[in-house]
Scaffold this active site. Structure first.
Site, PDB file in Angstrom:
ATOM      1  CB  SER A  79      -0.970  -0.042   1.184  1.00 19.56           C
ATOM      2  OG  SER A  79      -1.986   0.910   1.040  1.00 19.56           O
ATOM      3  CG  ASP A 130      -7.147  -2.799  -3.441  1.00 21.45           C
ATOM      4  OD1 ASP A 130      -7.790  -1.974  -2.765  1.00 21.45           O
ATOM      5  OD2 ASP A 130      -5.940  -3.034  -3.275  1.00 21.45           O
ATOM      6  CG  HIS A 156      -5.769  -2.382   0.275  1.00 13.79           C
ATOM      7  ND1 HIS A 156      -5.030  -2.087  -0.853  1.00 13.79           N
ATOM      8  CD2 HIS A 156      -5.174  -1.680   1.305  1.00 13.79           C
ATOM      9  CE1 HIS A 156      -4.044  -1.248  -0.541  1.00 13.79           C
ATOM     10  NE2 HIS A 156      -4.105  -1.004   0.758  1.00 13.79           N
TER      11      HIS A 156
END
Length: 274
Positions: free
Chosen positions: A109, A226, A254
């Site tokens: 991320s 996601d 995610h």
């Protein structure tokens, strides 16, 4: 400056506190022996998020180094700048001091965005492979959407994290309540100030020019469902990083590192062995 270190036997691993600038120390988990793998966490987690990668990779004969960024987890939480440059500089100091060579750098991320910037800024110093997990790059999201998150971070951080958790996985039941509680507890260790400032960095970061500077083998792991970093970001990174390839996680949002844990670990090992 010297690394201040609390050590346990090498066969079990080490916890270290590495000073990256005066009065700022980062928590580093340094586990196992062998070819090094350096892992950078996402917002607002810490290196603890990689618990199930640490155990797997150690068994497979790798040395795993998890760096907790300033402002998060057990690392120091100073007032000051929190942006991709600062984070990349901190990683460089840690890898310098630990004398890491020929490592694979992996980032999740925001940590993926930081890993891209580190690789571009420092010409892949200390590393020879890059792997990106649901990376928030090259541009994370619409600025107005992030502005709403920043505003909520300043008035109701627990609610922000709860809302974030609801869209973290492909479905609300894709991650068990126990794992969700574990991740939530890690999130709450973050400095409120760093939580907000990192959102600003995510909002303002533009890594499109960094992608073309990456010349090392790169894998892009991304959940097709996601909701936080949509799959089109993986396609943009793939288009910008020459020779990269995408590994699709068809059943993940995610949280691919726990949603499809076995696939994640096996695909990571496959990349390490290439």
């Amino acid at each position: 400056m010297t690394a201040q270190t609390k050590r346990v036997p090498a066969s079990l691993g080490r916890e270290e506190y590495v000073e990256v600038e005066k009065n700022v120390k980062l928590h580093v988990s340094d586990l196992g022996e062998g070819t090094p793998v350096v892992l950078i966490h996402g917002w607002p987690l810490s290196d603890a998020m990689y618990e199930y990668q640490y155990q797997y990779l150690i068994q497979e004969g790798y040395r795993v180094i998890g760096i907790t960024l300033r402002g998060f987890g057990k690392s120091d939480k100073p007032y000051g700048k929190y942006d991709y440059d600062v984070y990349a500089d901190d990683i460089k100091v840690v890898l310098d001091k630990l004398n890491i060579q020929n490592a694979t750098l992996g980032g999740f991320s925001m940590g993926g965005a930081i890993s891209i910037h580190y690789t571009a800024k420092y010409g892949a110093a200390h590393i020879n492979k890059l792997v990106l997990f649901g990376a928030a790059a090259p541009i994370w999201s619409k600025k107005e959407d992030v502005d709403e998150l920043i505003a909520q971070s300043r008035i109701n951080r627990p609610q922000l994290l709860e809302n974030f958790g609801k869209i973290f996985a492909a479905t609300e039941t894709a991650i068990s309540p126990a794992l969700g509680a574990w991740l939530g507890a890690i999130n709450l260790e973050a400095s409120p100030y760093a939580t907000t400032q990192s959102l600003i960095a995510l909002r303002d970061g533009d890594l499109r020019t960094d992608l073309g500077k990456i010349k090392i083998p790169t894998a892009i792991f991304h959940g097709t469902k996601d909701k936080i970093c949509p799959f089109n970001l993986a396609e943009e990174m793939h288009a910008g990083i020459k020779g990269s390839y995408i590994v699709k996680f068809e059943n993940s949002g995610h949280g691919l590192f726990v949603e499809e844990l076995q696939k994640f670990n096996s695909e990571l090992l496959s990349f390490l062995k290439k």
